[in-house]
Design a protein around this motif. Structure first.
Motif, PDB file in Angstrom:
ATOM      1  N   ALA A 184       7.684   8.963  -5.852  1.00 31.60           N
ATOM      2  CA  ALA A 184       8.239   7.641  -6.153  1.00 31.60           C
ATOM      3  C   ALA A 184       9.753   7.696  -6.303  1.00 31.60           C
ATOM      4  O   ALA A 184      10.468   6.792  -5.861  1.00 31.60           O
ATOM      5  N   SER A 185      10.275   8.772  -6.900  1.00 36.95           N
ATOM      6  CA  SER A 185      11.721   8.886  -7.087  1.00 36.95           C
ATOM      7  C   SER A 185      12.447   9.018  -5.757  1.00 36.95           C
ATOM      8  O   SER A 185      13.546   8.472  -5.580  1.00 36.95           O
ATOM      9  N   ILE A 186      11.855   9.731  -4.791  1.00 38.09           N
ATOM     10  CA  ILE A 186      12.479   9.896  -3.477  1.00 38.09           C
ATOM     11  C   ILE A 186      12.479   8.573  -2.728  1.00 38.09           C
ATOM     12  O   ILE A 186      13.478   8.189  -2.106  1.00 38.09           O
ATOM     13  N   ASN A 187      11.371   7.837  -2.772  1.00 39.60           N
ATOM     14  CA  ASN A 187      11.318   6.543  -2.109  1.00 39.60           C
ATOM     15  C   ASN A 187      12.284   5.557  -2.754  1.00 39.60           C
ATOM     16  O   ASN A 187      12.900   4.739  -2.053  1.00 39.60           O
ATOM     17  N   LEU A 188      12.442   5.639  -4.065  1.00 40.43           N
ATOM     18  CA  LEU A 188      13.398   4.777  -4.756  1.00 40.43           C
ATOM     19  C   LEU A 188      14.816   5.032  -4.260  1.00 40.43           C
ATOM     20  O   LEU A 188      15.592   4.096  -4.030  1.00 40.43           O
ATOM     21  N   LYS A 189      15.145   6.292  -4.055  1.00 34.81           N
ATOM     22  CA  LYS A 189      16.470   6.630  -3.533  1.00 34.81           C
ATOM     23  C   LYS A 189      16.652   6.098  -2.117  1.00 34.81           C
ATOM     24  O   LYS A 189      17.718   5.594  -1.759  1.00 34.81           O
ATOM     25  N   GLU A 209       0.829  -1.210   0.000  1.00 39.52           N
ATOM     26  CA  GLU A 209       0.000   0.000   0.000  1.00 39.52           C
ATOM     27  C   GLU A 209       0.859   1.254   0.000  1.00 39.52           C
ATOM     28  O   GLU A 209       0.456   2.296  -0.537  1.00 39.52           O
ATOM     29  N   ASP A 210       2.037   1.191   0.619  1.00 41.45           N
ATOM     30  CA  ASP A 210       2.915   2.359   0.659  1.00 41.45           C
ATOM     31  C   ASP A 210       3.355   2.769  -0.737  1.00 41.45           C
ATOM     32  O   ASP A 210       3.400   3.963  -1.065  1.00 41.45           O
ATOM     33  N   ILE A 211       3.679   1.779  -1.566  1.00 39.63           N
ATOM     34  CA  ILE A 211       4.129   2.089  -2.928  1.00 39.63           C
ATOM     35  C   ILE A 211       3.031   2.799  -3.709  1.00 39.63           C
ATOM     36  O   ILE A 211       3.284   3.771  -4.434  1.00 39.63           O
ATOM     37  N   TRP A 212       1.807   2.329  -3.565  1.00 40.80           N
ATOM     38  CA  TRP A 212       0.697   2.992  -4.252  1.00 40.80           C
ATOM     39  C   TRP A 212       0.483   4.403  -3.723  1.00 40.80           C
ATOM     40  O   TRP A 212       0.059   5.304  -4.459  1.00 40.80           O
ATOM     41  N   GLY A 239       6.064  13.771   7.281  1.00 43.04           N
ATOM     42  CA  GLY A 239       5.755  12.352   7.191  1.00 43.04           C
ATOM     43  C   GLY A 239       6.190  11.843   5.837  1.00 43.04           C
ATOM     44  O   GLY A 239       7.358  11.928   5.466  1.00 43.04           O
ATOM     45  N   SER A 240       5.244  11.305   5.078  1.00 43.60           N
ATOM     46  CA  SER A 240       5.534  10.886   3.697  1.00 43.60           C
ATOM     47  C   SER A 240       4.570  11.555   2.726  1.00 43.60           C
ATOM     48  O   SER A 240       4.292  11.030   1.659  1.00 43.60           O
ATOM     49  N   GLU A 242       9.791  14.546 -17.153  1.00 48.63           N
ATOM     50  CA  GLU A 242      10.717  15.116 -16.172  1.00 48.63           C
ATOM     51  C   GLU A 242      10.082  15.191 -14.786  1.00 48.63           C
ATOM     52  O   GLU A 242      10.734  14.905 -13.780  1.00 48.63           O
ATOM     53  N   ASN A 243       8.816  15.577 -14.719  1.00 49.89           N
ATOM     54  CA  ASN A 243       8.154  15.695 -13.416  1.00 49.89           C
ATOM     55  C   ASN A 243       7.923  14.334 -12.771  1.00 49.89           C
ATOM     56  O   ASN A 243       7.870  14.217 -11.549  1.00 49.89           O
ATOM     57  N   PHE A 244       7.764  13.309 -13.588  1.00 51.75           N
ATOM     58  CA  PHE A 244       7.554  11.974 -13.028  1.00 51.75           C
ATOM     59  C   PHE A 244       8.784  11.499 -12.265  1.00 51.75           C
ATOM     60  O   PHE A 244       8.666  10.708 -11.327  1.00 51.75           O
ATOM     61  N   LYS A 245       9.970  11.970 -12.662  1.00 52.29           N
ATOM     62  CA  LYS A 245      11.196  11.583 -11.963  1.00 52.29           C
ATOM     63  C   LYS A 245      11.804  12.749 -11.181  1.00 52.29           C
ATOM     64  O   LYS A 245      12.997  12.732 -10.872  1.00 52.29           O
ATOM     65  N   MET A 246      10.986  13.756 -10.846  1.00 50.02           N
ATOM     66  CA  MET A 246      11.460  14.903 -10.072  1.00 50.02           C
ATOM     67  C   MET A 246      12.038  14.442  -8.743  1.00 50.02           C
ATOM     68  O   MET A 246      11.452  13.622  -8.035  1.00 50.02           O
ATOM     69  N   PHE A 247      13.184  14.988  -8.386  1.00 51.00           N
ATOM     70  CA  PHE A 247      13.853  14.562  -7.162  1.00 51.00           C
ATOM     71  C   PHE A 247      14.472  15.732  -6.390  1.00 51.00           C
ATOM     72  O   PHE A 247      14.107  16.006  -5.256  1.00 51.00           O
ATOM     73  N   ASP A 248      15.421  16.437  -7.036  1.00 45.68           N
ATOM     74  CA  ASP A 248      16.265  17.371  -6.302  1.00 45.68           C
ATOM     75  C   ASP A 248      15.498  18.544  -5.700  1.00 45.68           C
ATOM     76  O   ASP A 248      15.733  18.914  -4.546  1.00 45.68           O
TER      77      ASP A 248
END
Length: 316
Positions: free
Chosen positions: A272-277, A88-91, A266-267, A249-255
Motif C-alpha cells: 500500500a505504501s508503494i502504491n501511495l507513492k 479492486e486494485d486497492i484491496w 507486476g504488482s 513499521e511494517n505496515f508502512k514499509m517502503f524503502d
C-alpha cells in the motif's frame, strides 16, 4: 578597593534589582512555569504533525494535483474515498501488505523469542554473539534491500546456492518469480528485524526473578511447565510491545521493498505504501493519494488502539 569587595557589592546589587524576566517568573506558579517552557515544543509539534494531517484531510476531499499548482482546488466531497473503497486494485495492495505484515511478525516472534532464550543461558561468548546478531538491525533498510538483491541473484547469489544444497531446483529467481517474490521480502525483513524482537524478549527474560524458577524446581516442574507458567507470561508484555512497534513499521514499509522488487513482478509485491507513492508522485493525483493516506492512517490507528487495549489487559 579589593576584588572580593567589588564582587560582593555586585552580588548585592544583583539580588536587590532582579531583572524584569526574573520578577515576572517569580510571580508565576509551578504549573505556569512548566507551561512556559513546554509551550514552544507543543507549538513545534503542532506545526510539524497536526497541520500536515489537517491539510491532508482537506486535500482528500478535493481534486488537487501537486503538478498543477495554478489550478483551482475544487471540492468533490467523498468521491476519492468512494473510488478507493470500490477499487479492486486497492484491496489487492492491502492484501499484499497484510500478507507481508502477518508473515514477518509470525517469523520474527518465533525466531526472536528462540534466540532470546538461547542468549539468556549466559554461555561462554554470549555477549559476542549478541552483538553479532544485532548487526542487521543497525543497517539502513535501503542497504539491506540492496544487499539481499545480490544474495537473491539466480546465477551468482548465495541464497540460490544454499537452497540447492538441500534440494536440486536449479537457479532460483526469488525476485523475478510471482510466487517467490513476496517471500523474498519477508525473508529479508525477518533477517533484519528479528534481533529487535530478540532484544526486547531478552529484557523480559532478564527481569524474571530467580526465586520463581527455584520454587518451580521445588515443585518438580519440568522445563515445559516452567516456560508456560513462568517465562511466557512474564515475557508476553515485552513481546506484544515489540509486535506493536514492528507491525506499525511494517505496515508502512517502503524503502527495502523498493530496493528489492520495486513492487514487482507486476504488482505482486506492491504494498500500500508503494502504491501511495506512485499515486502521489508519479501520477500526481494528490487529492486521491491524500484520501488513500487517510484510509491507511485510520486503519493503523484503529488496529493499534485495539492492540493497545489487549496489551493493557495482559499487563494488568
Amino acid at each position: 578597593m579589593s576584588t572580593q569587595t567589588i564582587e560582593r557589592a555586585a552580588e548585592r546589587v544583583a539580588q536587590a534589582t532582579p531583572s524584569g524576566l526574573s520578577r515576572r517568573i517569580a510571580g508565576l506558579s509551578d504549573g505556569a512555569i512548566a507551561w512556559l517552557f513546554v509551550s514552544p515544543t507543543i507549538v513545534l509539534l503542532l506545526a510539524i504533525n497536526i497541520f500536515p494531517l489537517l491539510w491532508t484531510i482537506y486535500l482528500s476531499f478535493t481534486n488537487y494535483r501537486a503538478n498543477q499548482p495554478g489550478r483551482a482546488i475544487r471540492w468533490i466531497g467523498t468521491r476519492n474515498y468512494e473510488r478507493l473503497l470500490g477499487s479492486e486494485d486497492i484491496w489487492g495492495y492491502m492484501q499484499a501488505t497484510a500478507h507481508f505484515v502477518c508473515w514477518t511478525m509470525a517469523l520474527q516472534v518465533l525466531l526472536g523469542l528462540g534466540l532470546a532464550l538461547l542468549i539468556n543461558r549466559n554461555f561462554k561468548g554470549a555477549s559476542f554473539w549478541t552483538t553479532v546478531i544485532l548487526i542487521p538491525m543497525m543497517l539502513s533498510p535501503a542497504v539491506v534491500g540492496t544487499f539481499w538483491t545480490y544474495l537473491y541473484q539466480p546465477q551468482t547469489g548465495i541464497f540460490s546456492y544454499i537452497v540447492n544444497l538441500f534440494a536440486d531446483v536449479g537457479p532460483l529467481n526469488m525476485i523475478g518469480s510471482v510466487e517467490l517474490a513476496p517471500w523474498a521480502i519477508v525473508i529479508a525483513d525477518t533477517w533484519m528485524w528479528t534481533p529487535y524482537i530478540m532484544l526486547l524478549c531478552l529484557a523480559g527474560l532478564r527481569s524474571i526473578p530467580d526465586y520463581l524458577y527455584e520454587a518451580a524446581e521445588v515443585d518438580r516442574a519440568n522445563t515445559w511447565q516452567k516456560f508456560w507458567y513462568i517465562t511466557l507470561p512474564r515475557v508476553l508484555p515485552f513481546l506484544m510491545l515489540a509486535v506493536l512497534f514492528r507491525g506499525i513499521e511494517n505496515f508502512k514499509m517502503f524503502d527495502m521493498v523498493v530496493e528489492l522488487t520495486s513492487g514487482g513482478p507486476g504488482s505482486t509485491t506492491e504494498l500500500a505504501s508503494i502504491n501511495l507513492k506512485r499515486e502521489a508522485f508519479e501520477k500526481w493525483r494528490t487529492g486521491y493519494s491524500s484520501a488513500f493516506a487517510i484510509i491507511l492512517f485510520v486503519t493503523v490507528f484503529g488496529l493499534g488502539n485495539i492492540y493497545v487495549k489487549a496489551l493493557n489487559r495482559v499487563k494488568s
